[in-house]
Design an enzyme around this catalytic site. Structure first.
Site, PDB file in Angstrom:
ATOM      1  N   THR A   1       1.735   3.197  -2.341  1.00  0.00           N
ATOM      2  CA  THR A   1       1.119   4.547  -3.220  1.00  0.00           C
ATOM      3  C   THR A   1       0.283   5.024  -2.407  1.00  0.00           C
ATOM      4  O   THR A   1       0.027   6.369  -2.286  1.00  0.00           O
ATOM      5  CB  THR A   1       0.494   3.663  -4.483  1.00  0.00           C
ATOM      6  OG1 THR A   1       1.409   2.657  -4.982  1.00  0.00           O
ATOM      7  CG2 THR A   1       0.314   4.530  -5.648  1.00  0.00           C
ATOM      8  N   TRP A   2      -0.527   4.286  -1.689  1.00  0.00           N
ATOM      9  CA  TRP A   2      -1.662   4.855  -0.821  1.00  0.00           C
ATOM     10  C   TRP A   2      -0.982   5.596   0.242  1.00  0.00           C
ATOM     11  O   TRP A   2      -1.507   6.870   0.439  1.00  0.00           O
ATOM     12  CB  TRP A   2      -2.513   3.892  -0.295  1.00  0.00           C
ATOM     13  CG  TRP A   2      -3.859   4.153   0.230  1.00  0.00           C
ATOM     14  CD1 TRP A   2      -4.590   5.332  -0.052  1.00  0.00           C
ATOM     15  CD2 TRP A   2      -4.504   3.279   0.746  1.00  0.00           C
ATOM     16  NE1 TRP A   2      -5.596   5.315   0.767  1.00  0.00           N
ATOM     17  CE2 TRP A   2      -5.764   4.035   1.324  1.00  0.00           C
ATOM     18  CE3 TRP A   2      -4.794   2.042   1.523  1.00  0.00           C
ATOM     19  CZ2 TRP A   2      -6.962   3.448   2.094  1.00  0.00           C
ATOM     20  CZ3 TRP A   2      -5.590   1.726   2.555  1.00  0.00           C
ATOM     21  CH2 TRP A   2      -6.801   2.463   2.505  1.00  0.00           C
TER      22      TRP A   2
ATOM     23  N   SER B   1       0.018  -9.673  -4.767  1.00  0.00           N
ATOM     24  CA  SER B   1      -0.039  -8.517  -5.353  1.00  0.00           C
ATOM     25  C   SER B   1       1.441  -8.465  -5.895  1.00  0.00           C
ATOM     26  O   SER B   1       1.548  -7.771  -7.170  1.00  0.00           O
ATOM     27  CB  SER B   1      -0.153  -7.276  -4.205  1.00  0.00           C
ATOM     28  OG  SER B   1      -0.185  -6.032  -4.695  1.00  0.00           O
TER      29      SER B   1
ATOM     30  N   ARG C   1      -4.821  -2.208  -8.877  1.00  0.00           N
ATOM     31  CA  ARG C   1      -5.129  -3.280  -9.069  1.00  0.00           C
ATOM     32  C   ARG C   1      -6.614  -3.492  -8.660  1.00  0.00           C
ATOM     33  O   ARG C   1      -7.484  -2.927  -9.237  1.00  0.00           O
ATOM     34  CB  ARG C   1      -4.461  -4.324  -8.675  1.00  0.00           C
ATOM     35  CG  ARG C   1      -4.700  -5.832  -9.468  1.00  0.00           C
ATOM     36  CD  ARG C   1      -3.807  -7.007  -9.160  1.00  0.00           C
ATOM     37  NE  ARG C   1      -3.790  -7.258  -7.727  1.00  0.00           N
ATOM     38  CZ  ARG C   1      -4.877  -8.103  -6.967  1.00  0.00           C
ATOM     39  NH1 ARG C   1      -5.620  -8.922  -8.049  1.00  0.00           N
ATOM     40  NH2 ARG C   1      -5.032  -8.419  -5.772  1.00  0.00           N
TER      41      ARG C   1
ATOM     42  N   GLY D   1       0.710  -1.428   0.089  1.00  0.00           N
ATOM     43  CA  GLY D   1      -0.332   0.159  -0.035  1.00  0.00           C
ATOM     44  C   GLY D   1       0.877   1.327   0.055  1.00  0.00           C
ATOM     45  O   GLY D   1       0.435   2.349   0.477  1.00  0.00           O
TER      46      GLY D   1
ATOM     47  N   HIS E   1      12.163   0.961   0.785  1.00  0.00           N
ATOM     48  CA  HIS E   1      11.713  -0.407   1.035  1.00  0.00           C
ATOM     49  C   HIS E   1      12.649  -0.910   1.852  1.00  0.00           C
ATOM     50  O   HIS E   1      12.576  -2.138   2.390  1.00  0.00           O
ATOM     51  CB  HIS E   1      11.551  -1.179  -0.177  1.00  0.00           C
ATOM     52  CG  HIS E   1      10.299  -0.966  -1.056  1.00  0.00           C
ATOM     53  ND1 HIS E   1       9.108  -0.709  -0.478  1.00  0.00           N
ATOM     54  CD2 HIS E   1      10.181  -1.044  -2.327  1.00  0.00           C
ATOM     55  CE1 HIS E   1       8.333  -0.422  -1.424  1.00  0.00           C
ATOM     56  NE2 HIS E   1       8.780  -0.721  -2.602  1.00  0.00           N
TER      57      HIS E   1
HETATM   58  P1  A3P Z   1      -3.709  -5.158  -4.732  1.00  0.00           P
HETATM   59  O1  A3P Z   1      -2.729  -5.721  -5.908  1.00  0.00           O
HETATM   60  O2  A3P Z   1      -3.897  -6.023  -3.969  1.00  0.00           O
HETATM   61  O3  A3P Z   1      -4.762  -4.540  -5.523  1.00  0.00           O
HETATM   62  P2  A3P Z   1       2.111  -0.648  -3.273  1.00  0.00           P
HETATM   63  O4  A3P Z   1       1.569   0.888  -3.618  1.00  0.00           O
HETATM   64  O5  A3P Z   1       2.975  -0.907  -2.204  1.00  0.00           O
HETATM   65  O6  A3P Z   1       2.886  -1.119  -4.763  1.00  0.00           O
HETATM   66  O7  A3P Z   1       1.049  -1.637  -3.228  1.00  0.00           O
HETATM   67  C1  A3P Z   1       0.142  -1.742  -4.221  1.00  0.00           C
HETATM   68  C2  A3P Z   1      -1.198  -2.484  -3.590  1.00  0.00           C
HETATM   69  O8  A3P Z   1      -2.092  -1.322  -3.087  1.00  0.00           O
HETATM   70  C3  A3P Z   1      -2.176  -2.945  -4.815  1.00  0.00           C
HETATM   71  O9  A3P Z   1      -3.187  -4.177  -4.193  1.00  0.00           O
HETATM   72  C4  A3P Z   1      -2.979  -1.720  -5.082  1.00  0.00           C
HETATM   73  O10 A3P Z   1      -4.038  -2.112  -5.828  1.00  0.00           O
HETATM   74  C5  A3P Z   1      -3.200  -1.201  -3.735  1.00  0.00           C
HETATM   75  N1  A3P Z   1      -3.597   0.220  -3.699  1.00  0.00           N
HETATM   76  C6  A3P Z   1      -2.998   1.328  -4.663  1.00  0.00           C
HETATM   77  N2  A3P Z   1      -3.492   2.297  -4.410  1.00  0.00           N
HETATM   78  C7  A3P Z   1      -4.475   2.305  -3.257  1.00  0.00           C
HETATM   79  C8  A3P Z   1      -5.549   3.238  -2.785  1.00  0.00           C
HETATM   80  N3  A3P Z   1      -5.574   4.408  -2.962  1.00  0.00           N
HETATM   81  N4  A3P Z   1      -6.221   2.515  -1.614  1.00  0.00           N
HETATM   82  C9  A3P Z   1      -6.239   1.108  -1.444  1.00  0.00           C
HETATM   83  N5  A3P Z   1      -5.218   0.291  -1.950  1.00  0.00           N
HETATM   84  C10 A3P Z   1      -4.433   0.704  -3.065  1.00  0.00           C
END
Ligand code: A3P
Length: 320
Positions: free
Chosen positions: A70-71, A162, A286, A68, A132
């Protein structure tokens, strides 16, 4: 992830002495300080360990890949910039840039180029960076200064699925697809990006118990289940708590809405744009759900991951 950066002689010499594995991305993984890094990341790791000078006011986001990040980048960026962009649905950098562009990784972006050190002195305070890196590999100035660390992880089943889907998406064109079986085995054996996953979590979990004012420990599942509570805690931890007026005006909900999966993933920049390093922004969005891994993993795989988690983390009182 796509670009193969030239590595320094120092990094080449080191690589020659390190255990190596194939897998995940189309580059090798090297085991250094107990964890697995791809070549360019190792180069960036060495450089930022040597050159990065943390300031007391810095906020460092640390995550396991695919938990998460990105979030969290979006949340923290929006928190720190909320006064600057009061009309956040009209004018806001998150509407036109991907969160990874706004909050760079130390070892993957800023320090990855062997010929160019970043000039970070002119950045506005508080500076916001991501990494990371496991705790043992953090640049010493992060440990020794009063900067804040926000750590985020996610349950290993969803993290693995993921990561498996993501790495297959961003692999070099023409390279073969990783099977789930193979990726699962590697993950369980600790051979994943910045793995072993459990050691990464444990390093920060232990430190967060000792130093709760320096390290905030977060989980993706809590962000999903209780977003406004976690966002407010995060704001407090980062030294920018919400005022009563802000809460009354709905700023908490606005930030959550701005940074929501639905909003971010539907923006033009995140549907069509690319990062300077070449990845398509849409690869970072995703489905964003808890428990989606059960649609991919067998019952045996789930049991095996649960067993490892209990064995490795249960004794420390940690459960996902
Ligand atoms: P999924 O593959 O389970 O959908 P990172 O940002 O660490 O690369 O992680 C990516 C994961 O966070 C993906 O999970 C992605 O869909 C999810 N993600 C990205 N943006 C998000 C948001 N705004 N809210 C919740 N989940 C999010």
């Amino acid at each position: 992830y796509l670009q193969e950066y030239e590595v320094s002689q120092e990094c080449k010499d080191l690589i020659a002495t390190l255990p190596m594995e194939q897998g995940w991305l189309a580059t090798h993984l090297h085991q250094y300080q107990g964890f697995w890094f791809y070549t360019r990341q190792l180069q960036g790791l060495l450089s930022c360990q040597k050159h990065f000078n943390a300031l007391n006011s810095d906020v460092i986001l640390v995550t396991t890949p695919k938990s998460g990040t990105t979030w969290l980048k979006a949340w923290t960026f929006a928190l720190l910039n909320r006064k600057k962009y009061p009309k956040m649905f009209q004018i806001h950098p998150l509407l036109t840039e991907n969160p990874h562009f706004l909050v760079p990784f130390l070892e993957i972006n800023l320090y990855a180029d062997k010929n160019l050190l970043p000039d970070l002195n002119s950045l506005p305070s508080p500076r916001l960076f991501a990494t990371h890196l496991p705790y043992v590999s953090l640049p010493k100035s992060i440990i020794n200064s009063d900067c804040k660390i926000v750590y985020l992880c996610r349950n290993p089943k969803d993290t693995l699925v993921s990561l498996w889907l993501f790495t297959n998406k961003v692999k070099l064109e023409g390279s073969s697809t990783n099977s789930l079986e193979d990726s699962f085995k590697k993950f369980c054996n600790g051979v994943s990006l910045c793995g072993p996953f459990w050691d990464h979590v444990l390093g920060y979990w232990k430190k967060s118990l000792e130093q709760s004012e320096k390290i905030m420990f977060m989980r993706y599942e809590e962000m999903k289940k209780n977003p406004s509570f976690v966002l407010k805690e995060l704001a407090r931890f980062m030294g920018c708590p919400f005022s009563k007026e802000e809460e009354d005006e709905g700023v908490v909900d606005d930030i959550l809405k701005l940074c929501s999966f639905k909003n971010l993933s539907n923006l033009e920049v995140n549907k069509k744009g690319k990062l300077p390093s070449g990845e398509e922004n849409r690869a970072y969005f995703r489905c964003g759900e808890i428990g989606d891994s059960k649609n991919y993993l067998t019952a045996e795989m789930i049991e095996q991951l649960d067993t490892i988690t209990e064995e490795k983390l249960g004794q420390y009182g940690f459960r996902f």
